[in-house]
Design a protein around this motif. Structure first.
Motif, PDB file in Angstrom:
ATOM      1  N   PRO A  84      -7.282  -4.888   2.370  1.00  9.46           N
ATOM      2  CA  PRO A  84      -6.176  -5.561   1.684  1.00  9.46           C
ATOM      3  C   PRO A  84      -5.208  -6.226   2.649  1.00  9.46           C
ATOM      4  O   PRO A  84      -5.280  -6.060   3.865  1.00  9.46           O
ATOM      5  CB  PRO A  84      -5.500  -4.417   0.923  1.00  9.46           C
ATOM      6  N   CYS A  85      -4.280  -6.993   2.086  1.00  7.95           N
ATOM      7  CA  CYS A  85      -3.256  -7.674   2.872  1.00  7.95           C
ATOM      8  C   CYS A  85      -2.114  -6.723   3.195  1.00  7.95           C
ATOM      9  O   CYS A  85      -1.882  -5.739   2.487  1.00  7.95           O
ATOM     10  CB  CYS A  85      -2.681  -8.870   2.097  1.00  7.95           C
ATOM     11  N   LYS A  86      -1.407  -7.006   4.256  1.00  7.46           N
ATOM     12  CA  LYS A  86      -0.202  -6.236   4.556  1.00  7.46           C
ATOM     13  C   LYS A  86       0.834  -6.503   3.469  1.00  7.46           C
ATOM     14  O   LYS A  86       1.015  -7.631   3.028  1.00  7.46           O
ATOM     15  CB  LYS A  86       0.363  -6.650   5.909  1.00  7.46           C
ATOM     16  N   GLY A  87       1.492  -5.458   3.059  1.00  6.15           N
ATOM     17  CA  GLY A  87       2.485  -5.597   2.001  1.00  6.15           C
ATOM     18  C   GLY A  87       1.973  -5.164   0.642  1.00  6.15           C
ATOM     19  O   GLY A  87       2.771  -4.884  -0.258  1.00  6.15           O
ATOM     20  N   ASP A  88       0.661  -5.083   0.462  1.00  2.00           N
ATOM     21  CA  ASP A  88       0.104  -4.535  -0.776  1.00  2.00           C
ATOM     22  C   ASP A  88       0.385  -3.040  -0.810  1.00  2.00           C
ATOM     23  O   ASP A  88       0.364  -2.361   0.223  1.00  2.00           O
ATOM     24  CB  ASP A  88      -1.397  -4.777  -0.850  1.00  2.00           C
ATOM     25  N   ARG A  89       0.643  -2.506  -1.969  1.00  2.04           N
ATOM     26  CA  ARG A  89       0.983  -1.082  -2.072  1.00  2.04           C
ATOM     27  C   ARG A  89       0.408  -0.499  -3.356  1.00  2.04           C
ATOM     28  O   ARG A  89       0.123  -1.209  -4.315  1.00  2.04           O
ATOM     29  CB  ARG A  89       2.500  -0.891  -2.056  1.00  2.04           C
ATOM     30  N   TRP A  90       0.238   0.817  -3.331  1.00  4.32           N
ATOM     31  CA  TRP A  90      -0.245   1.544  -4.498  1.00  4.32           C
ATOM     32  C   TRP A  90       0.942   2.064  -5.295  1.00  4.32           C
ATOM     33  O   TRP A  90       1.896   2.590  -4.734  1.00  4.32           O
ATOM     34  CB  TRP A  90      -1.134   2.714  -4.084  1.00  4.32           C
ATOM     35  N   ALA A  91       0.904   1.908  -6.605  1.00  6.78           N
ATOM     36  CA  ALA A  91       1.978   2.385  -7.479  1.00  6.78           C
ATOM     37  C   ALA A  91       1.372   3.094  -8.683  1.00  6.78           C
ATOM     38  O   ALA A  91       0.320   2.684  -9.189  1.00  6.78           O
ATOM     39  CB  ALA A  91       2.858   1.214  -7.937  1.00  6.78           C
ATOM     40  N   ALA A  92       2.020   4.185  -9.120  1.00  6.08           N
ATOM     41  CA  ALA A  92       1.533   4.964 -10.258  1.00  6.08           C
ATOM     42  C   ALA A  92       2.011   4.320 -11.552  1.00  6.08           C
ATOM     43  O   ALA A  92       3.211   4.076 -11.729  1.00  6.08           O
ATOM     44  CB  ALA A  92       2.025   6.394 -10.172  1.00  6.08           C
TER      45      ALA A  92
END
Length: 267
Positions: free
Chosen positions: A61-69
């Motif tokens: 993935p790209c930097k800055g992508d994040r996992w969220a619930a």
């Protein structure tokens, strides 16, 4: 090189064959065949690769992508959508080289296992065709037997893991492949399957308690024998020659003799 099919010498034998997951094929005359599989070393290697593949990321993935619930489930929130990245060439969301190496290694083992099953099915069917003029099997709905027991969210299934394991064993034994290849090489008929493993060949008593794993012991008369061989005997007895009004067998279209050479088999 094309060769003509060699005339097959009739044997006059009718063979009842019982299929199972403990032993793939057992005939009423005591012939036994087990579908070959990969060894313990390759089995461990396959399991390790499957676990590694499940943990690996297919795409970087790209930097800055994040996992969220969200709603109790983790979802990836994109800084910039992968399709946009592909258009502008931001350099991320590439296929992981490690993931691809693991996937290819796993595919090779799965392909090797499938080739062994295919070869084993050919050898088993060749041995059956050489032994008998008529091969009698149970009319098992193999595809339906391998249906998932998972159910739905409203009506979840029971014993799902056990059923999944049974489905894997049925697939590994190549029941349908052996059946179709046997029908191509000799006459194959299928008979009704119910109670073939529970019926005593001596007195005809039907009881689920007659079978104790691989041992058959009649609760009525005490007769004992090998459970799978008893099944093959009962399957054979349900076949009647053509023209018999009591016949309940269903013939399966086959080609008859083949031009193949006989192969080694444990049958």
């Amino acid at each position: 090189i094309d060769t003509k099919a060699q005339p097959r010498t009739p044997t006059g034998v009718v063979l009842g064959v019982d299929r199972g997951v403990t032993t793939t094929l057992v005939s009423d005359q005591g012939h036994v065949f087990d579908t070959p599989g990969i060894g313990p070393g390759l089995s461990r290697r396959r399991r390790a690769l499957e676990q590694s593949l499940a943990r690996s990321q297919r795409l970087n993935p790209c930097k800055g992508d994040r996992w969220a619930a969200t709603d109790g489930r983790s979802r990836l929130v994109y800084r910039q959508h992968p399709e946009v990245c592909a258009e502008v060439g931001c350099g991320c969301w590439k296929v992981s080289a490690r993931y691809e190496r693991t996937r290819i290694s796993l595919a090779k083992i799965i392909g090797h296992e499938a080739a062994q099953r295919h070869d084993g099915a050919h050898k088993a069917s060749r041995a059956l065709a050489d032994l008998a003029d008529v091969v009698v099997m149970e009319g098992l709905p193999v595809q339906g037997m391998m249906a998932s027991a998972k159910g739905s969210k409203e009506a979840p299934g029971k014993n799902v893991a056990q059923k999944r394991g049974l489905n894997r064993e049925i697939a590994a034994r190549a029941w349908y492949s052996i059946e179709s290849k046997t029908a191509y090489k000799t006459e194959l008929v299928k008979v009704p399957a119910p109670y073939t493993s529970q019926t005593c060949p001596a007195c005809g008593h039907i009881d689920p308690a007659n079978r104790h794993k691989q041992v058959f012991r009649c609760t009525a008369c005490g007769w004992e024998g090998h459970a799978d061989q008893v099944g093959g005997h009962n399957i054979k007895n349900r076949w009647s020659p053509p023209g018999d009004p009591t016949a309940g067998a269903q013939p399966v279209a086959g080609r008859g003799a083949l031009s193949e050479d006989g192969s080694e088999s444990s049958m």
